[in-house]
Design a protein around this motif. Structure first.
Motif, PDB file in Angstrom:
ATOM      1  N   UNK A   1     -62.833  22.121  11.763  1.00  0.00           N
ATOM      2  CA  UNK A   1     -62.211  20.820  11.518  1.00  0.00           C
ATOM      3  C   UNK A   1     -61.708  20.143  12.799  1.00  0.00           C
ATOM      4  N   UNK A   2     -61.234  20.924  13.758  1.00  0.00           N
ATOM      5  CA  UNK A   2     -60.753  20.310  15.002  1.00  0.00           C
ATOM      6  C   UNK A   2     -61.884  19.610  15.745  1.00  0.00           C
ATOM      7  N   UNK A   3     -63.031  20.265  15.789  1.00  0.00           N
ATOM      8  CA  UNK A   3     -64.193  19.657  16.441  1.00  0.00           C
ATOM      9  C   UNK A   3     -64.639  18.403  15.691  1.00  0.00           C
ATOM     10  N   UNK A   4     -64.737  18.498  14.370  1.00  0.00           N
ATOM     11  CA  UNK A   4     -65.209  17.363  13.575  1.00  0.00           C
ATOM     12  C   UNK A   4     -64.233  16.187  13.611  1.00  0.00           C
ATOM     13  N   UNK A   5     -62.946  16.464  13.838  1.00  0.00           N
ATOM     14  CA  UNK A   5     -61.946  15.395  13.914  1.00  0.00           C
ATOM     15  C   UNK A   5     -61.821  14.788  15.310  1.00  0.00           C
ATOM     16  N   UNK A   6     -62.592  15.291  16.260  1.00  0.00           N
ATOM     17  CA  UNK A   6     -62.546  14.762  17.622  1.00  0.00           C
ATOM     18  C   UNK A   6     -62.941  13.292  17.621  1.00  0.00           C
ATOM     19  N   UNK A   7     -62.086  12.463  18.174  1.00  0.00           N
ATOM     20  CA  UNK A   7     -62.353  11.028  18.254  1.00  0.00           C
ATOM     21  C   UNK A   7     -63.394  10.768  19.344  1.00  0.00           C
ATOM     22  N   UNK A   8     -64.439  10.050  18.993  1.00  0.00           N
ATOM     23  CA  UNK A   8     -65.484   9.713  19.951  1.00  0.00           C
ATOM     24  C   UNK A   8     -65.146   8.373  20.602  1.00  0.00           C
ATOM     25  N   UNK A   9     -64.867   7.376  19.782  1.00  0.00           N
ATOM     26  CA  UNK A   9     -64.367   6.092  20.258  1.00  0.00           C
ATOM     27  C   UNK A   9     -63.698   5.387  19.073  1.00  0.00           C
ATOM     28  N   UNK A  10     -62.593   4.748  19.341  1.00  0.00           N
ATOM     29  CA  UNK A  10     -61.840   4.074  18.286  1.00  0.00           C
ATOM     30  C   UNK A  10     -61.507   5.027  17.149  1.00  0.00           C
ATOM     31  N   UNK A  11     -61.791   4.617  15.922  1.00  0.00           N
ATOM     32  CA  UNK A  11     -61.561   5.458  14.750  1.00  0.00           C
ATOM     33  C   UNK A  11     -62.788   6.284  14.372  1.00  0.00           C
TER      34      UNK A  11
ATOM     35  N   UNK B   1     -67.916  11.620  11.253  1.00  0.00           N
ATOM     36  CA  UNK B   1     -68.548  10.372  10.821  1.00  0.00           C
ATOM     37  C   UNK B   1     -69.902  10.195  11.495  1.00  0.00           C
ATOM     38  N   UNK B   2     -69.975  10.507  12.774  1.00  0.00           N
ATOM     39  CA  UNK B   2     -71.266  10.407  13.469  1.00  0.00           C
ATOM     40  C   UNK B   2     -72.298  11.361  12.871  1.00  0.00           C
TER      41      UNK B   2
END
Length: 112
Positions: free
Chosen positions: A55-65, A70-71
């Motif tokens: 979950x920590x990896x998947x919650x990493x913000x790429x840009x903005x929200x 999501x990607x």
């Protein structure tokens, strides 16, 4: 209700089924579909596993929200459409000529 198949038509189907060109058509089809199915399922399961156990990896913000989860989810759609497009091109160039020839032979044999 389906129209019953004539003996002549049944024999034509069986003959074509035993043709080397039909076996080649099935080999070409499987050569694309099986590896792509396995690759897509691995990609999808990676998404599911990462969502559940990273979950920590998947919650990493790429840009903005926008985060990694999501990607990954959006890329599932991109991958699906990409594989469909690739299959259409592959089929048109490698499978359709063989299938067209087999259909033509069948139609000539049964008089359609």
């Amino acid at each position: 209700m389906a129209e019953p198949m004539s003996r002549e038509t049944q024999q034509a189907y069986e003959r074509i089924h035993n043709e080397p060109q039909f076996a080649e058509l099935r080999r070409i089809y499987r050569g694309f579909v099986l590896p792509m199915t396995i690759a897509f399922m691995v990609w999808y399961l990676l998404y599911v596993v990462a969502s559940n156990w990273m979950p920590d990896f998947m919650n990493t913000q790429v840009f903005g929200n926008i985060n990694v989860a999501l990607l990954f989810g959006l890329l599932q759609f991109v991958t699906t459409f990409g594989i469909a497009y690739w299959y259409a091109r592959y089929s048109a160039s490698r499978m359709d000529p063989l299938a067209d020839q087999l259909r033509k032979d069948f139609e000539q044999e049964v008089g359609q």
